[in-house]
Design an enzyme around this catalytic site. Structure first.
Site, PDB file in Angstrom:
ATOM      1  CE1 TYR A 143      -5.690  -7.374   7.988  1.00  0.00           C
ATOM      2  CE2 TYR A 143      -5.115  -5.318   7.304  1.00  0.00           C
ATOM      3  CZ  TYR A 143      -4.891  -6.263   8.184  1.00  0.00           C
ATOM      4  OH  TYR A 143      -3.820  -6.369   9.447  1.00  0.00           O
ATOM      5  CE  LYS A 147      -6.796  -7.141  11.156  1.00  0.00           C
ATOM      6  NZ  LYS A 147      -6.318  -7.867  11.539  1.00  0.00           N
ATOM      7  N   PRO A 272      -2.159   3.332   0.453  1.00  0.00           N
ATOM      8  CG  PRO A 272      -1.940   2.653   2.472  1.00  0.00           C
ATOM      9  CD  PRO A 272      -1.835   2.145   1.367  1.00  0.00           C
TER      10      PRO A 272
HETATM   11  N1  UDP Z   1       5.468  -2.547  -2.700  1.00  0.00           N
HETATM   12  C1  UDP Z   1       6.738  -2.133  -3.370  1.00  0.00           C
HETATM   13  N2  UDP Z   1       7.153  -3.072  -4.043  1.00  0.00           N
HETATM   14  C2  UDP Z   1       6.418  -4.719  -3.365  1.00  0.00           C
HETATM   15  C3  UDP Z   1       5.980  -4.849  -2.321  1.00  0.00           C
HETATM   16  C4  UDP Z   1       5.058  -3.341  -1.965  1.00  0.00           C
HETATM   17  O1  UDP Z   1       7.001  -1.627  -3.943  1.00  0.00           O
HETATM   18  O2  UDP Z   1       7.307  -5.496  -3.906  1.00  0.00           O
HETATM   19  C5  UDP Z   1       5.057  -0.824  -1.981  1.00  0.00           C
HETATM   20  C6  UDP Z   1       3.020  -0.746  -1.803  1.00  0.00           C
HETATM   21  O3  UDP Z   1       3.381  -0.794  -2.834  1.00  0.00           O
HETATM   22  C7  UDP Z   1       3.082  -0.027  -0.375  1.00  0.00           C
HETATM   23  C8  UDP Z   1       4.681  -0.260   0.236  1.00  0.00           C
HETATM   24  O4  UDP Z   1       5.475  -1.088  -0.556  1.00  0.00           O
HETATM   25  O5  UDP Z   1       3.227   1.505  -1.224  1.00  0.00           O
HETATM   26  C9  UDP Z   1       4.263  -1.341   2.059  1.00  0.00           C
HETATM   27  O6  UDP Z   1       4.055  -2.068   1.085  1.00  0.00           O
HETATM   28  P1  UDP Z   1       3.637  -3.737   1.886  1.00  0.00           P
HETATM   29  O7  UDP Z   1       2.528  -4.460   0.836  1.00  0.00           O
HETATM   30  O8  UDP Z   1       4.642  -3.686   2.132  1.00  0.00           O
HETATM   31  O9  UDP Z   1       1.927  -2.859   3.105  1.00  0.00           O
HETATM   32  P2  UDP Z   1       0.596  -2.053   3.445  1.00  0.00           P
HETATM   33  O10 UDP Z   1       1.769  -1.122   4.401  1.00  0.00           O
HETATM   34  O11 UDP Z   1       1.078  -1.846   1.743  1.00  0.00           O
HETATM   35  O12 UDP Z   1       0.067  -3.082   3.611  1.00  0.00           O
END
Ligand code: UDP
Length: 313
Positions: A143, A147, A272
């Protein structure tokens, strides 16, 4: 009336954009329905200004249009990693096909790029001149690098063919028309709380993100598209209020009457540690800034998922 193509038009952002643009334009909504849903656009299928085309952008397409919003790509980490090769192809082969279409039609094209192009950022907040810290050989690379390459493709078509381009770097966005199995943090936590299931925090929950409500984001995309022709971006679009993931879990638990408890799971690779957009440029050039705060946006999103889950019972 302008003819507008929205690729990924049945997805989360795409369907919200279709709804905003359909009253004053003719909208071609193109989607392969991999992570999106026909229900997101069911209210538009009989609209006289709307046509749905089931198509994958990795295959060529011929249409006469004035503007293109290229949103076609799985965007949630679990989905884009499940189909990693197809994700990379949608980014790279997809943008090539869509740029060829734009060139043939002499259409203006907006690419939905992403905060992921900054990777696990070493500067905070991230502004558009930061080149990023991206692993080219990791779980997120299909990804992130896809991108990044798509941005370069856009730039090459601008340089070589004088194509009218716009690059938006979209930060975490949430709201109506997210899938309940989307896998991203806000949809997961809300759906888990509504179903009385465990709230799954990955890692310690100290990692941060900044969340933009969908209506603010689509306003920003439309403003960018309609800005005078010589502005190509890139430009960050997102909300600059930053929260830890643990805070997000607590805020959502406070809003929903639930038996759910927080549990901690393993942190995915290359997740991240922090993310927050510097939106100075968007404020200055587009006269845009988010208007809907997290409290308000979460209420609307909880209402959306509540009715979605009640309908499906
Ligand atoms: N995350 C979490 N629990 C979940 C889904 C995501 O703790 O059920 C965390 C994930 O590890 C990340 C953040 O929330 O640190 C944002 O994740 P998301 O998949 O929404 O988007 P990202 O910004 O990582 O693309």
């Amino acid at each position: 009336m302008k003819k507008i193509l929205i690729t990924g038009g049945a997805g989360f952002i795409g369907s919200n954009l279709c709804n905003k643009l359909v009253s004053d334009n003719f909208v071609y909504c193109l989607d392969n329905l991999y992570t999106s849903s026909i229900e997101n656009i069911s209210n538009l299928l009989n609209h006289p200004n709307f046509e749905f085309i089931q198509h994958d952008i990795t295959e060529k397409i011929d249409l006469e249009v004035d503007e293109i919003y290229n949103l076609a790509c799985p965007a949630s980490p679990i989905h884009y990693q499940n189909e990693s090769l197809n994700t990379l192809k949608s980014c790279v082969i997809g943008i090539y096909n869509i740029l060829e279409l734009a060139k043939k039609s002499n259409a203006k094209i907006l690419q939905a790029s992403t905060s992921e192009i900054y990777g696990d950022p070493l500067i905070h907040p991230q502004n558009e001149s930061y080149w990023g810290n991206v692993n080219p050989l990791g779980d997120r690379s299909c990804y992130d690098e896809g991108k990044r390459c798509a941005e370069t493709f856009m730039y090459e078509y601008y340089k070589n063919f004088n194509l009218k381009i716009r690059i938006a770097r979209i930060f975490n966005t949430y709201g109506r028309n997210m899938q309940q199995n989307d896998g991203r943090v806000i949809s997961n936590f809300i759906v888990q709380a509504l179903k009385n299931e465990d709230i799954t925090i990955y890692g310690t929950g100290n990692q941060t993100r900044s969340f933009c409500y969908i209506d603010d984001l689509t306003d920003g995309l439309i403003k960018l598209m309609n800005n005078p022709d010589d502005f190509i971006g890139p430009i960050n679009l997102g909300n600059d209020s930053e929260y830890s993931i643990l805070d997000i879990a607590k805020i959502i638990l406070d809003k929903i009457n639930t038996k759910s408890k927080i549990v901690f799971k393993e942190l995915p690779n290359d997740d991240p540690k922090m993310r927050k957009p510097d939106i100075t440029k968007a404020k200055l050039i587009l006269n845009w800034e988010p208007k809907i705060d997290l409290n308000n946006g979460l209420d609307k999103t909880i209402e959306y998922f509540n009715s979605l889950l009640t309908m499906k019972v």
